[in-house]
Motif scaffolding. Structure first.
Motif, PDB file in Angstrom:
ATOM      1  N   GLY A 214     -16.964  -7.619 -19.757  1.00 15.77           N
ATOM      2  CA  GLY A 214     -18.309  -8.072 -19.439  1.00 15.77           C
ATOM      3  C   GLY A 214     -19.348  -6.977 -19.546  1.00 15.77           C
ATOM      4  N   ALA A 215     -20.582  -7.344 -19.184  1.00 12.41           N
ATOM      5  CA  ALA A 215     -21.711  -6.411 -19.187  1.00 12.41           C
ATOM      6  C   ALA A 215     -22.459  -6.555 -17.865  1.00 12.41           C
ATOM      7  N   LEU A 220     -28.665  -9.326 -10.907  1.00 14.47           N
ATOM      8  CA  LEU A 220     -27.652  -9.570  -9.891  1.00 14.47           C
ATOM      9  C   LEU A 220     -27.262  -8.271  -9.188  1.00 14.47           C
ATOM     10  N   PHE A 221     -27.109  -7.207  -9.960  1.00 14.44           N
ATOM     11  CA  PHE A 221     -26.751  -5.902  -9.401  1.00 14.44           C
ATOM     12  C   PHE A 221     -27.795  -5.470  -8.370  1.00 14.44           C
ATOM     13  N   ASN A 222     -29.053  -5.607  -8.696  1.00 13.71           N
ATOM     14  CA  ASN A 222     -30.126  -5.207  -7.776  1.00 13.71           C
ATOM     15  C   ASN A 222     -30.180  -6.102  -6.542  1.00 13.71           C
ATOM     16  N   LEU A 258     -18.468 -15.453 -16.677  1.00 11.25           N
ATOM     17  CA  LEU A 258     -17.543 -14.967 -15.651  1.00 11.25           C
ATOM     18  C   LEU A 258     -17.269 -13.483 -15.837  1.00 11.25           C
ATOM     19  N   GLU A 259     -17.092 -13.069 -17.073  1.00 11.05           N
ATOM     20  CA  GLU A 259     -16.816 -11.643 -17.340  1.00 11.05           C
ATOM     21  C   GLU A 259     -17.981 -10.760 -16.897  1.00 11.05           C
ATOM     22  N   ASP A 260     -19.214 -11.207 -17.163  1.00  9.33           N
ATOM     23  CA  ASP A 260     -20.377 -10.419 -16.759  1.00  9.33           C
ATOM     24  C   ASP A 260     -20.491 -10.335 -15.234  1.00  9.33           C
ATOM     25  N   ARG A 261     -20.188 -11.426 -14.553  1.00  8.98           N
ATOM     26  CA  ARG A 261     -20.259 -11.415 -13.086  1.00  8.98           C
ATOM     27  C   ARG A 261     -19.189 -10.509 -12.495  1.00  8.98           C
ATOM     28  N   LEU A 262     -17.972 -10.544 -13.060  1.00  6.18           N
ATOM     29  CA  LEU A 262     -16.916  -9.642 -12.600  1.00  6.18           C
ATOM     30  C   LEU A 262     -17.311  -8.178 -12.829  1.00  6.18           C
ATOM     31  N   HIS A 263     -17.837  -7.904 -14.005  1.00  7.93           N
ATOM     32  CA  HIS A 263     -18.278  -6.557 -14.344  1.00  7.93           C
ATOM     33  C   HIS A 263     -19.319  -6.077 -13.328  1.00  7.93           C
TER      34      HIS A 263
END
Length: 381
Positions: A214-215, A220-222, A258-263
């Motif tokens: 993911g990326a 979301l990170f912030n 899903l991959e981006d959220r996991l990342h």
């Protein structure tokens, strides 16, 4: 040198709900009035999976009525007692006693209570062994958070490290600071990652392989890094419901892959760990050239998360270490076994410098057990 030896079965049920961690342990203590751990070992540890019915009951219990709660408190102890009996028979391990953490349902130290289910009397009745349980309430009664309790294991098991990081359902950290210990909860960890992959029917992201594809989702990170708990100073602890109600919902936006959220979840965990270490170094005015940090808990199996941690902590001159797989997975169960031994020895097993309690406390209620034909025991009490 004269020694005292305990054979203890430590039981731990964590917030990730993957099952009951069972750690048969041997502890050798120096004879005398002071508590000195000479040697210890985990033997043939295992995670005993919960049935789907019990997973559901534990998840829903926080919403149950009083009668259902009281009934589950007893029936859960009887359920894990049956699991323990099968384990002991299979591995031919005869403990002096069982040390059981139970499963946390409520943890509100600011309201002066914490609750772990798994009645000691019922567990003792089913297994026939003496039981030590209830390892948080004495600390809470003295004004403490009742957590993190992992620091007692970090003190006696891993004193060569400056920091001990546990990546379970919740991430927490312990630090040695000028002869004392401090510790606190950091943020959600495996609870977040597991909640995301449940969407595709997986229990966990094996080695973080999906997260690695993911990326980062910057928005979301912030958002998750600005939650109010993450701005508070230590000592502080987290309740599972905070993770479920405040943190996990941020990662359930299925418009993102899903991959981006996991990342992004892994990036959040690594960022908050590094931020916590930096805060400790600054607040406690520590000035070593390098520091050593030990990682335990299921998150240690996530290669992608470990990669991010090494990168972030490397900037703070912190070297990251992983022990063998038994220690990664069963440190907390071994910790409960140690706390049980310390309770029997009448030694404080919860540190006020960690929890914020007024004094160091001796935690643990004792249920004597009885000799039964299938499990004759000699009481260590």
């Amino acid at each position: 040198m004269k020694k005292r030896t305990y054979r203890t079965l430590g039981l731990m049920s964590g917030s990730s709900l993957d099952g009951l961690d069972v750690a048969p342990c041997r502890f050798e203590l120096a004879a005398g009035k002071t508590f000195k751990l000479l040697d210890w070992k985990i033997e043939q540890a295992a995670t005993l999976p919960y049935s789907e019915e019990w997973k559901s009951r534990l998840i829903q219990l926080i919403h149950a009525d009083a009668r259902t709660f009281a009934k589950t408190h007893v029936h859960y102890a009887r359920y894990i007692g049956a699991l323990v009996n099968s384990f002991l028979k299979r591995h031919q391990f005869e403990p002096d006693f069982i040390a059981a953490h139970g499963h946390t349902i409520f943890h509100f130290p600011e309201e002066q209570f914490t609750t772990q289910i798994g009645e000691g009397a019922a567990l003792s009745a089913v297994t026939g062994y003496p039981v030590v349980c209830d390892f948080r309430t004495q600390d809470v009664a003295q004004g403490g958070q009742g957590a993190p309790i992992a620091s007692i294991a970090d003190k006696y098991f891993f004193s060569d490290y400056d920091f001990c990081l546990n990546l379970g359902g919740i991430a927490n950290i312990t630090a040695q600071v000028n002869g004392k210990y401090i510790a606190f909860d950091i943020s959600g960890a495996n609870q977040i990652l597991n909640a995301i992959v449940e969407e595709i029917g997986l229990e966990y992201d094996n080695q973080g392989k999906l997260a690695a594809k993911g990326a980062l989702i910057t928005r979301l990170f912030n958002a998750c890094n600005h939650l109010s708990f993450l701005q508070e100073n230590y000592p502080k602890t987290l309740d599972n419901q905070w993770v479920k109600n405040k943190l996990i919902p941020l990662f359930k936006d299925k418009e993102e892959t899903l991959e981006d959220r996991l990342h992004t979840a892994c990036a959040h965990i690594a960022h908050q760990v590094a931020k916590s270490v930096k805060n400790i170094l600054q607040h406690e005015q520590l000035h070593k050239s390098t520091y050593e940090l030990l990682v335990t808990g299921g998150g240690g199996y996530n290669d992608f998360l470990m990669q991010l941690l090494r990168r972030e902590l490397g900037e703070l001159r912190v070297n990251v270490h992983l022990p063998d797989e038994i220690l990664i997975g069963f440190k907390e169960a071994a910790m409960i076994a140690l706390m049980g031994v310390m309770r029997i020895e009448s030694i404080p097993n919860c540190m006020g410098s960690v929890t914020g309690a007024r004094v160091d406390t001796i935690n643990g209620a004792i249920y004597q057990g009885m000799e039964i034909s299938s499990h004759p025991t000699t009481s260590p009490f």
